[in-house]
Write a protein that holds these residues in place. Structure first.
Motif, PDB file in Angstrom:
ATOM      1  N   GLY A  38       8.563  -4.928  -6.519  1.00 54.39           N
ATOM      2  CA  GLY A  38       7.752  -3.996  -7.298  1.00 54.39           C
ATOM      3  C   GLY A  38       6.268  -4.316  -7.288  1.00 54.39           C
ATOM      4  O   GLY A  38       5.484  -3.665  -7.973  1.00 54.39           O
ATOM      5  N   SER A  42       5.712  -2.455  -0.200  1.00 55.09           N
ATOM      6  CA  SER A  42       6.145  -1.286   0.576  1.00 55.09           C
ATOM      7  C   SER A  42       5.112  -0.170   0.484  1.00 55.09           C
ATOM      8  O   SER A  42       4.856   0.534   1.466  1.00 55.09           O
ATOM      9  N   THR A  43       4.521  -0.032  -0.682  1.00 50.55           N
ATOM     10  CA  THR A  43       3.494   0.993  -0.850  1.00 50.55           C
ATOM     11  C   THR A  43       2.337   0.764   0.121  1.00 50.55           C
ATOM     12  O   THR A  43       1.841   1.698   0.757  1.00 50.55           O
TER      13      THR A  43
HETATM   14  N1  LIG Z   1       7.776   7.180  -4.350  1.00 53.62           N
HETATM   15  C1  LIG Z   1       7.548   6.542  -5.508  1.00 53.62           C
HETATM   16  N2  LIG Z   1       7.374   7.255  -6.624  1.00 53.62           N
HETATM   17  C2  LIG Z   1       7.136   6.630  -7.792  1.00 53.62           C
HETATM   18  N3  LIG Z   1       7.031   5.324  -7.930  1.00 53.62           N
HETATM   19  C3  LIG Z   1       7.184   4.543  -6.850  1.00 53.62           C
HETATM   20  C4  LIG Z   1       7.449   5.127  -5.581  1.00 53.62           C
HETATM   21  N4  LIG Z   1       7.557   4.126  -4.673  1.00 53.62           N
HETATM   22  C5  LIG Z   1       7.353   2.984  -5.352  1.00 53.62           C
HETATM   23  N5  LIG Z   1       7.127   3.222  -6.653  1.00 53.62           N
HETATM   24  C6  LIG Z   1       6.833   2.246  -7.668  1.00 53.62           C
HETATM   25  O1  LIG Z   1       5.667   1.557  -7.274  1.00 53.62           O
HETATM   26  C7  LIG Z   1       5.794   0.164  -7.536  1.00 53.62           C
HETATM   27  C8  LIG Z   1       5.618  -0.625  -6.252  1.00 53.62           C
HETATM   28  O2  LIG Z   1       6.725  -0.372  -5.422  1.00 53.62           O
HETATM   29  P1  LIG Z   1       6.864  -0.952  -3.950  1.00 53.62           P
HETATM   30  O3  LIG Z   1       5.612  -0.692  -3.219  1.00 53.62           O
HETATM   31  O4  LIG Z   1       8.118  -0.419  -3.381  1.00 53.62           O
HETATM   32  O5  LIG Z   1       7.008  -2.510  -4.246  1.00 53.62           O
HETATM   33  P2  LIG Z   1       7.634  -3.656  -3.348  1.00 53.62           P
HETATM   34  O6  LIG Z   1       7.845  -3.132  -1.993  1.00 53.62           O
HETATM   35  O7  LIG Z   1       6.626  -4.764  -3.406  1.00 53.62           O
HETATM   36  O8  LIG Z   1       8.914  -4.073  -4.000  1.00 53.62           O
HETATM   37  C9  LIG Z   1       7.156  -0.026  -8.180  1.00 53.62           C
HETATM   38  O9  LIG Z   1       6.959  -0.047  -9.580  1.00 53.62           O
HETATM   39  C10 LIG Z   1       7.936   1.195  -7.768  1.00 53.62           C
HETATM   40  O10 LIG Z   1       8.857   1.540  -8.752  1.00 53.62           O
END
Ligand SMILES: Nc1ncnc2c1ncn2[C@@H]1O[C@H](COP(=O)(O)OP(=O)(O)O)[C@@H](O)[C@H]1O
Ligand SMILES: [Mg+2]
Lengths: 228, 295
Positions: A38, A42-43
């Motif tokens: 989180g 990935s973002t």
């Molecule tokens: N498409 C989305 N819509 C809403 N919230 C998202 C989405 N993708 C990720 N998040 C939120 O954004 C935050 C960062 O997620 P992410 O980038 O997947 O983290 P990581 O890959 O480091 O685990 C998390 O709180 C996740 O719930």
């Protein structure tokens, strides 16, 4: 080659996944992206493949602003980026050969090119004799190699791997790391988001650490610091 | 475009049609029915209009004369009628001429009439044209009172009825067609949406690999086009053979009604039905693709 300036990403539901991130990655680097679940890893990779647009800030790839990029240009950007995911994303009804060939088919390559390039990358990832096999009959490590072969077949300048070893046992993970390092040695930039602290600690590559969407660490020869 | 790419498109499209076989059949069926209705009502309208046009040009009063009327009497009658203000033209048609004309109307079926020359049952007649169409009825009434006149005939009324019928068919057919057409578009949209859903993983991978939007969309578009075109093809076959057999049976039972069998009219009809099927298919898939396949 990759530049982020004051990038903030707030999703539609209000979650702030990245907050004021500024960083620069050079051609040929190998970069680990670490941080708890989180944290926004990935973002960040989705911003680079333009699956998501930042809410604020600038993302520049290969001298081009992804924010100003027209939607029609996005596919051509993605052809230059190889993507690898934890869940492999292979098509079960296609053989190994067809899965890799798919990357060439969708960009309209000729049959001749396909039959030339696919065996080459398959032997590069160590699966020269698995061309006719379906993904379900392969081990997880082998499936991930297929997905790497698919990512490589278009000669990308950048490989983005989002927790590529997440579904693999430690030994297989190390084999896969050797493959990614090998690819990096040939000049391809590699960005790898991961939780695997032993791998990060051992390889002494550049480490970018995210916590709660903030870039909290950027070390040249970093470690994960497993206890954290 | 490369051959392997085209191959890919068709392979994908047909896999989808088979996967959604029931919905595909329903889509094809609704397209077929709506175009069948459009085709038949178009044919009906065209024929009613052409028959009405024929009748309209022959809105004239025929005075059938009594058998025993002499030629002097006829000449006198002709002069008298010509003197009437609302009459523009009077023409004498002998019984022989009338038979000739009838033969012409029957065309290639005139052998029905052979043998009638010796005992011609048709009367001598005067044909009268008036300046105004609505003068026909009162004038006919007036003419009936002449001694030499056996019967008065005029075609007014039939024309109006035919035109009214054609207008009604046109409206009803158009409304039905539009409603069914809309239903067909949405059924196809649903089918395509299911196809996209069934292949969302593949679509995601394609986008990741840098496929253009059109490359991703094309198999789905092709699927919609296939559904629309197949439906219209069924409609065309049904309309075409139905109409041919109608022409056949009308020729036998009502030879004086001339249905349109002109190629220059039927070919564009077939073409526009096929074109409409294609348009319905494209419209249906575009609706779904717009909604469900944006990057
Ligand atoms: N498409 C989305 N819509 C809403 N919230 C998202 C989405 N993708 C990720 N998040 C939120 O954004 C935050 C960062 O997620 P992410 O980038 O997947 O983290 P990581 O890959 O480091 O685990 C998390 O709180 C996740 O719930
Ligand atoms: Mg993640």
């Amino acid at each position: 080659m990759i530049q982020l300036y004051n990038v903030t990403k707030t999703y539609d539901n209000g979650v702030k996944a990245l907050s004021d991130v500024t960083l620069r990655i050079h051609k040929g680097e190998f970069v680990f992206l670490v941080g708890p679940s989180g944290a926004g890893k990935s973002t960040l990779t989705k911003l680079l493949s333009r699956e998501e647009l930042p809410s604020r800030g600038q993302v520049i790839l290969d001298g081009k602003s992804l924010i100003r990029m027209r939607p029609g240009e996005v596919p051509y950007l993605r052809r230059k980026i190889g993507m690898v995911f934890q869940d492999f994303r292979l098509l079960p009804q296609k053989t190994v050969f067809e899965n890799v060939a798919f990357a060439l088919e969708v960009i309209g390559a000729s049959k001749k090119d396909i039959h030339k390039s696919v065996p080459k990358v398959l032997s590069m990832v160590g699966l020269p004799d698995k061309a006719g096999v379906f993904p379900n009959h392969l081990s997880g490590g082998e499936q991930q190699r297929v997905s790497i072969a698919r990512a490589l077949v278009n000669n990308p300048f950048l490989i983005i791997a989002d927790e590529p070893t997440g579904n693999l046992d430690p030994e297989t993970s190390w084999d896969l790391m050797k493959l990614l390092l090998d690819i990096n040695l040939r000049g391809t930039t590699v960005i790898m988001a991961t939780h695997a602290c032993d791998i990060v600690d051992a390889l002494k590559k550049r480490v970018l650490e995210l916590t709660g969407g903030k870039l909290v660490r950027d070390e040249k020869e970093g470690a994960y610091r497993c206890e954290a | 475009m490369r051959l392997s790419t085209i191959n890919y498109y068709f392979r994908e499209a047909f896999q989808s049609v088979l996967r959604n076989s029931w919905l595909s059949v329903a889509s094809i069926g609704v397209v077929a029915v709506s175009l069948l209705i459009l085709g038949s009502s178009l044919l009906l309208v065209l024929n009613a209009n052409s028959i009405a046009a024929n009748l309209e040009s022959s809105v004239e009063i025929s005075l059938f004369l009594k058998e025993e009327t002499s030629s002097d009497e006829i000449e006198a009658l002709e002069k008298e009628i010509k003197a009437m203000p609302e009459v523009t033209e009077v023409k004498f048609v002998s019984k022989a001429q009338a038979l000739e004309e009838m033969k012409k109307n029957f065309g290639d079926k005139q052998d029905i009439l052979t043998g009638l020359e010796e005992k011609n049952p048709l009367p001598d007649a005067l044909r009268i044209k008036t300046s105004v169409v609505d003068q026909v009825a009162p004038l006919a009434y007036q003419l009936e009172s002449f001694d030499a006149v056996d019967q008065v005939r005029y075609g007014q009324g039939v024309v109006e009825k035919l035109l009214a019928l054609s207008k009604w068919v046109r409206t009803a057919g158009l409304v039905t067609m539009v409603l069914l057409g809309i239903a067909a578009v949405f059924l196809i949209a649903t089918t395509i949406r299911l196809s996209v859903f069934a292949r969302r993983k593949e679509v995601g991978i394609m986008k990741m690999l840098g496929a253009t939007n059109w490359f991703v969309r094309f198999p789905f578009l092709l699927e919609g086009m296939f559904l629309g075109l197949t439906g219209s093809l069924l409609a065309v076959v049904a309309v075409y053979y139905g109409y041919l057999s109608l022409i056949g049976s009308i020729e036998l039972s009502l030879p004086f009604i001339q249905l349109i069998s002109d190629r220059s009219l039927l070919v564009p009809l077939v073409e526009s039905l096929l074109g409409l099927g294609l348009v319905i298919g494209v419209a249906g898939s575009m609706i779904s693709l717009r909604k469900f396949l944006n990057t």
